[in-house]
Structures are given as C-alpha cells and as structure tokens.
Design an enzyme around this catalytic site. Structure first.
Site, PDB file in Angstrom:
ATOM      1  N   GLU A  66       0.815  -1.220   0.000  1.00 54.92           N
ATOM      2  CA  GLU A  66       0.000   0.000   0.000  1.00 54.92           C
ATOM      3  C   GLU A  66       0.841   1.259   0.000  1.00 54.92           C
ATOM      4  O   GLU A  66       0.303   2.360  -0.135  1.00 54.92           O
ATOM      5  CB  GLU A  66      -0.917   0.028   1.236  1.00 54.92           C
TER       6      GLU A  66
ATOM      7  N   GLY B   9       6.106   1.663   3.291  1.00 56.45           N
ATOM      8  CA  GLY B   9       7.509   2.064   3.406  1.00 56.45           C
ATOM      9  C   GLY B   9       7.655   3.569   3.288  1.00 56.45           C
ATOM     10  O   GLY B   9       8.307   4.211   4.113  1.00 56.45           O
TER      11      GLY B   9
ATOM     12  N   ALA C  50       8.199  -9.162   2.828  1.00 57.92           N
ATOM     13  CA  ALA C  50       7.813  -7.761   2.646  1.00 57.92           C
ATOM     14  C   ALA C  50       8.755  -7.073   1.665  1.00 57.92           C
ATOM     15  O   ALA C  50       9.908  -7.465   1.522  1.00 57.92           O
ATOM     16  CB  ALA C  50       7.857  -7.035   3.983  1.00 57.92           C
ATOM     17  N   GLY C  51       8.240  -6.056   1.008  1.00 54.99           N
ATOM     18  CA  GLY C  51       9.084  -5.249   0.122  1.00 54.99           C
ATOM     19  C   GLY C  51       8.659  -3.809   0.261  1.00 54.99           C
ATOM     20  O   GLY C  51       7.603  -3.424  -0.230  1.00 54.99           O
ATOM     21  N   HIS C  52       9.433  -3.015   0.976  1.00 54.60           N
ATOM     22  CA  HIS C  52       9.038  -1.628   1.239  1.00 54.60           C
ATOM     23  C   HIS C  52       9.938  -0.683   0.455  1.00 54.60           C
ATOM     24  O   HIS C  52      11.148  -0.676   0.621  1.00 54.60           O
ATOM     25  CB  HIS C  52       9.085  -1.351   2.740  1.00 54.60           C
TER      26      HIS C  52
ATOM     27  N   THR D 250       5.605 -16.125  -1.300  1.00 55.68           N
ATOM     28  CA  THR D 250       6.813 -15.501  -1.843  1.00 55.68           C
ATOM     29  C   THR D 250       7.972 -16.498  -1.851  1.00 55.68           C
ATOM     30  O   THR D 250       9.052 -16.180  -2.352  1.00 55.68           O
ATOM     31  CB  THR D 250       7.220 -14.267  -1.006  1.00 55.68           C
TER      32      THR D 250
ATOM     33  N   GLN E   1       3.060  -6.642   5.281  1.00 59.10           N
ATOM     34  CA  GLN E   1       1.869  -7.248   4.687  1.00 59.10           C
ATOM     35  C   GLN E   1       0.673  -6.308   4.875  1.00 59.10           C
ATOM     36  O   GLN E   1       0.851  -5.118   4.751  1.00 59.10           O
ATOM     37  CB  GLN E   1       1.585  -8.635   5.288  1.00 59.10           C
TER      38      GLN E   1
ATOM     39  N   VAL F 128       8.244  -5.978  -5.335  1.00 62.45           N
ATOM     40  CA  VAL F 128       9.594  -5.579  -4.942  1.00 62.45           C
ATOM     41  C   VAL F 128      10.387  -6.819  -4.509  1.00 62.45           C
ATOM     42  O   VAL F 128      11.605  -6.888  -4.644  1.00 62.45           O
ATOM     43  CB  VAL F 128       9.522  -4.573  -3.754  1.00 62.45           C
TER      44      VAL F 128
ATOM     45  N   GLY G 252       9.091  -9.637  -8.033  1.00 61.26           N
ATOM     46  CA  GLY G 252       9.014  -9.124  -9.397  1.00 61.26           C
ATOM     47  C   GLY G 252       7.702  -9.485 -10.100  1.00 61.26           C
ATOM     48  O   GLY G 252       7.497  -9.129 -11.253  1.00 61.26           O
TER      49      GLY G 252
HETATM   50  P1  IMO Z   1       4.483  -5.850   2.046  1.00 61.71           P
HETATM   51  O1  IMO Z   1       4.988  -5.638   3.439  1.00 61.71           O
HETATM   52  C1  IMO Z   1       2.040  -8.107  -0.746  1.00 61.71           C
HETATM   53  C2  IMO Z   1       1.473 -12.381   0.068  1.00 61.71           C
HETATM   54  C3  IMO Z   1       2.102 -13.316  -0.935  1.00 61.71           C
HETATM   55  C4  IMO Z   1       1.145 -14.495  -0.868  1.00 61.71           C
HETATM   56  C5  IMO Z   1       0.776 -14.533   0.610  1.00 61.71           C
HETATM   57  C6  IMO Z   1       1.563 -15.522   1.420  1.00 61.71           C
HETATM   58  O2  IMO Z   1       5.445  -5.514   0.973  1.00 61.71           O
HETATM   59  O3  IMO Z   1       3.169  -5.176   1.866  1.00 61.71           O
HETATM   60  P2  IMO Z   1       4.085 -15.620   2.255  1.00 61.71           P
HETATM   61  O4  IMO Z   1       5.380 -15.669   1.479  1.00 61.71           O
HETATM   62  O5  IMO Z   1       4.002 -14.463   3.192  1.00 61.71           O
HETATM   63  O6  IMO Z   1       3.763 -16.916   2.922  1.00 61.71           O
HETATM   64  O7  IMO Z   1       2.951 -15.410   1.129  1.00 61.71           O
HETATM   65  O8  IMO Z   1       1.011 -13.226   1.111  1.00 61.71           O
HETATM   66  N1  IMO Z   1       2.388 -11.379   0.658  1.00 61.71           N
HETATM   67  C7  IMO Z   1       2.436 -10.088   0.304  1.00 61.71           C
HETATM   68  N2  IMO Z   1       1.779  -9.419  -0.658  1.00 61.71           N
HETATM   69  N3  IMO Z   1       2.890  -7.439   0.058  1.00 61.71           N
HETATM   70  C8  IMO Z   1       3.539  -8.089   1.049  1.00 61.71           C
HETATM   71  O9  IMO Z   1       4.284  -7.443   1.953  1.00 61.71           O
HETATM   72  C9  IMO Z   1       3.356  -9.487   1.180  1.00 61.71           C
HETATM   73  N4  IMO Z   1       3.844 -10.430   2.007  1.00 61.71           N
HETATM   74  C10 IMO Z   1       3.241 -11.575   1.688  1.00 61.71           C
HETATM   75  O10 IMO Z   1       2.146 -12.741  -2.208  1.00 61.71           O
HETATM   76  O11 IMO Z   1      -0.020 -14.216  -1.584  1.00 61.71           O
HETATM   77 MG    MG Z   2       5.319  -5.869  -1.039  1.00 64.30          MG
END
Ligand code: IMO
Ligand code: MG
Length: 408
Positions: A13, A16, A38-40, A127, A198, A277, A280
């Site tokens: 969203e 970060g 996570a990818g911030h 992921t 997340q 992030v 990809g």
């Molecule tokens: P940030 O912090 C978006 C999603 C994965 C998958 C599900 C489970 O950048 O917002 P996992 O590897 O956690 O067991 O995957 O959760 N997912 C995210 N989607 N942003 C993230 O983090 C995510 N972290 C996990 O794509 O559907």
């Molecule tokens: Mg992310």
C-alpha cells in the site's frame, strides 16, 4: 507517543514511504511482523531503496531501528540488505537491533515453503521465502529464536548445512540482539513508530484465510510483536491505495476483468509500478474495495487512514469503487469469512468523476481538485475513519498531512 502504521489492504500500500515520512519525528522505528516476504520501497532524492527486513526508518542517520519478536528473520538476506545500505552510504552500525524473541528462518525453509505451496490443491502463491515454515515451527514450539543462539544444548541439535549456516551468522546476530520488551519500557515516553508488514487482509486471523501470510500483520500484532500491551498503542493508521492490488492467489472481488478492463489494468499497473519488490511478479489490480477497507478499519481500530497513489488516477475520466458485494443475488456489506462466498462475490460499484489534472505539485488538501476531495470524502463517510495523510507521488515532499499523527 506510539504510532502504528499498518497496511489496510493486501500489502504493497506504500507503507515504506509513509513510515519513512513519519519517522522524521520518531526516535525509534520497530518492524513487528513478517520477514523477507515484505518489500518496502522508499524514494529519497530520486534514489530508490527496497527494504525487506530492515525497518524503513533506517535512512535517517539518527534513528535506531528494531526488528520485533513477531518477525521471522532470514539472516543471510538481512545482512545482504545491510550491505546494500552501506554501499549506498547508509551507516547502519550501532542502529539496528533484533529482539531476542524473534524467530529465525533457516535456508532450507525457503525450498520447503515452495514445495509445500506447489503441492497444495489450491496454492497460495507464497513468496517462497520460508515464512509459513518459520511461523509453523514457532507454533509447533520447535522454532529457533535469537535468544537460543548461545543455548548450547539447543544449538547441538543442528548439524550439517544448518550448523554451518548458524555458525556463520551467530556472532553477528548476538551482537545485534536486545531484550526488546525492556527497551520498549525504557523508551516508552519517546516517539516510537511501529512499522507493519503485509496488510490487514493478509493477517493470519482476520485476513482472507487461507490466502494470507502467516504472521500477525494486524495492528494488535504491534503489541504482541514487540512485547508491549495493547493499551500502549496511542494511534493506529492504515495505509491504502486509491485502487487496490494483490499478489499471489485468493479472492479479490474488485479485480479488473482481463478482457473488458484489460487496458485499465495495464494502465494502473504500469503507472503505479505494480510489480513486486520481493518477487518481481505483476500485481493483480482492481478497484478500491470499500467493503474490505471498512472491515480493515474495524478489525484494527484505525484512528486514521493514509491514502497513497491518488495520482495514479490523474488521467481518468471516471473512477469507480466497490460499495457492496452481490453474492448469489444477495447484497452484502459485511466482509465474509467464507472464501467460497468471496470467490462468487461480484462488486457493486459507485462512480466518481475524475479530476483530469496532475496532483504531483499539490501541497495541501484544500488545493486538491473538488473531484479528488469528493472521492476522499466518500471514503471517509463509508468507513467512518478520517483520511489524515494523502500521498501524490513517491518522494517525501509529495505528501500532505491533514492531521499530525504525533499529536494526541
Ligand atoms: P508488504 O509488506 C504483498 C502475500 C504473498 C502471498 C501470501 C503468502 O510488501 O506489503 P508468504 O510468502 O508471506 O507466505 O505469502 O502473502 N504477501 C504479500 N503481498 N505485500 C507483502 O508485503 C506481502 N507479504 C506476503 O504474495 O499471496
Ligand atoms: Mg510488497
């Protein structure tokens, strides 16, 4: 004062950017859940940083950052991230600490995670970073915590590649290890920013289970994930985008239709840089889902909403947002727990007039075009939560505050 930032949708969203922005007024920044999934993204003076485990406050040289007990930590990736920071002139030494109660991800968990997901009848699309394995080891009470690293009897249980791996990182981790509950108590009078990972809809309990991550990415996770009580969270803000994305599988009733809305989808994806992030992967895109957003507001006691990516809609003639679902002919406005029902939910959309102007240069709420304010005010009315911060670009100064979160 303690301020919590969570994702109010399915992740990505813009947490970060907002954490980096608000960190200016904080002394400490604490990440409390998730791990390298996570990818911030933070952009400072045109330079982009992608952080996965290190809290987003790190870019300010005077902030101390902490990785909480609610996290699952991959040391190999963590030290790579820290090296990347150093190469970019960010001196992190003496400023990054890890809770002694945080769990560790072993390299083999990554493959186990991928194997498990590919063997599922209904894959989640994880992921592949070993998150689910590490959290289930934790729940099984077989996990490895930083506190255990000098517990000889426990460490003797590891051999081969695991032992080699742990030997490599053990001392470095011990050096960064702290009793975070004690630290949080000692600095309780200071400004502390809690960084969620997340999002509300990926939370293990209130998210779209089983299509969720495995940690407590809800606001309450800030308390359990750092060893403080829920009363101590003074303010909780939920970050959401003007539209919506999701990565991986699971229901998303407002997803753009590939055929009839393919062009809109590609436009939003490219303009909003909606590519993962961490992995990809192209993100699934759709209309803002207010049913889900209101649910996130309620399940996380949100005091305020933070709207990001509003500028992505600059060129649109018309904007739409979902105000209810049609599930088998029934109008539903409460977010259902049942995934099967969610898969059949059709969005009922409300139309808004586009503003057709670039928002990038706008510095105050009052100066926003009326159409943009109408969209925001509708969201506030629907959710019952004020939109307190609006972001109209990636840079720090492309943000404006309507009410200062650091004021009680
Ligand atoms: P940030 O912090 C978006 C999603 C994965 C998958 C599900 C489970 O950048 O917002 P996992 O590897 O956690 O067991 O995957 O959760 N997912 C995210 N989607 N942003 C993230 O983090 C995510 N972290 C996990 O794509 O559907
Ligand atoms: Mg992310």
């Amino acid at each position: 004062m303690k301020v919590v930032i969570i994702g109010a949708q399915w992740g990505d969203e813009g947490k970060g950017k907002i954490v980096d922005y608000l960190a200016e007024n904080a002394k400490y920044v604490v990440r409390y859940s998730g791990g390298p999934n996570a990818g911030h993204t933070i952009v400072v003076d045109g330079k982009q940083f992608a952080l996965h485990q290190v809290p987003s406050g790190i870019l300010y040289s005077d902030k101390k950052v902490y990785l909480g007990a609610g996290m699952v930590i991959d040391p190999e990736k963590l030290f790579k991230e820290l090296d990347m920071l150093k190469e970019n002139g960010i001196n992190w030494e003496g400023r990054v600490f890890i809770s002694d109660r945080a769990q560790l991800i072993l390299p083999k968990y990554r493959q186990m995670d991928k194997d498990r997901d590919s063997q599922r009848k209904r894959p989640i699309g994880t992921t592949g970073s070993g998150i689910g394995i590490a959290y289930s080891e934790k729940s099984h009470r077989d996990g490895l915590r930083l506190a255990d690293l000098d517990w000889e009897e426990k460490m003797a249980e590891f051999d081969g590649e695991d032992k080699e791996y742990l030997d490599k990182y053990k001392d470095k981790l011990i050096e960064m290890r702290v009793d975070l509950t004690k630290v949080m108590w000692e600095v309780r009078k200071e400004n502390i920013l809690f960084e969620g990972a997340q999002g509300a809809m990926l939370d293990i309990d209130s998210g779209t289970y089983p299509y969720v991550s495995s940690g407590a990415s809800c606001a309450a996770g800030a308390a359990t994930g750092c060893g403080i009580g829920p009363h101590d969270l003074d303010k909780i803000l939920g970050v959401f985008k003007a539209y919506q994305t999701r990565v991986g599988n699971g229901p998303m009733p407002t997803e753009f239709n590939n055929e009839s809305e393919g062009e809109l989808c590609q436009y939003v994806r490219d303009t909003g840089r909606e590519y993962g992030v961490t992995t990809g992967r192209a993100r699934r895109c759709g209309y803002l889902d207010l049913v889900a957003l209101r649910y996130a507001c309620r399940t996380n006691s949100l005091d305020g909403l933070v709207l990001t990516h509003l500028d992505i809609y600059d060129a649109m003639e018309q904007i739409e947002a979902c105000v209810a679902y049609d599930i088998d002919g029934k109008i539903v406005t409460d977010f259902p727990a049942n995934v099967d029902q969610m898969n059949r939910a059709k969005p009922i959309l409300e139309k808004f007039k586009g503003w057709k102007k670039p928002l990038k240069e706008i510095k105050s709420y009052k100066k926003l075009p009326k159409e943009a304010r109408d969209y925001i005010e509708f969201i506030e009315e629907y959710t019952g939560v004020p939109v307190t911060i609006v972001s109209v670009g990636y840079e720090r100064d492309e943000t404006f505050i309507r009410s200062n979160p650091w004021k009680k």
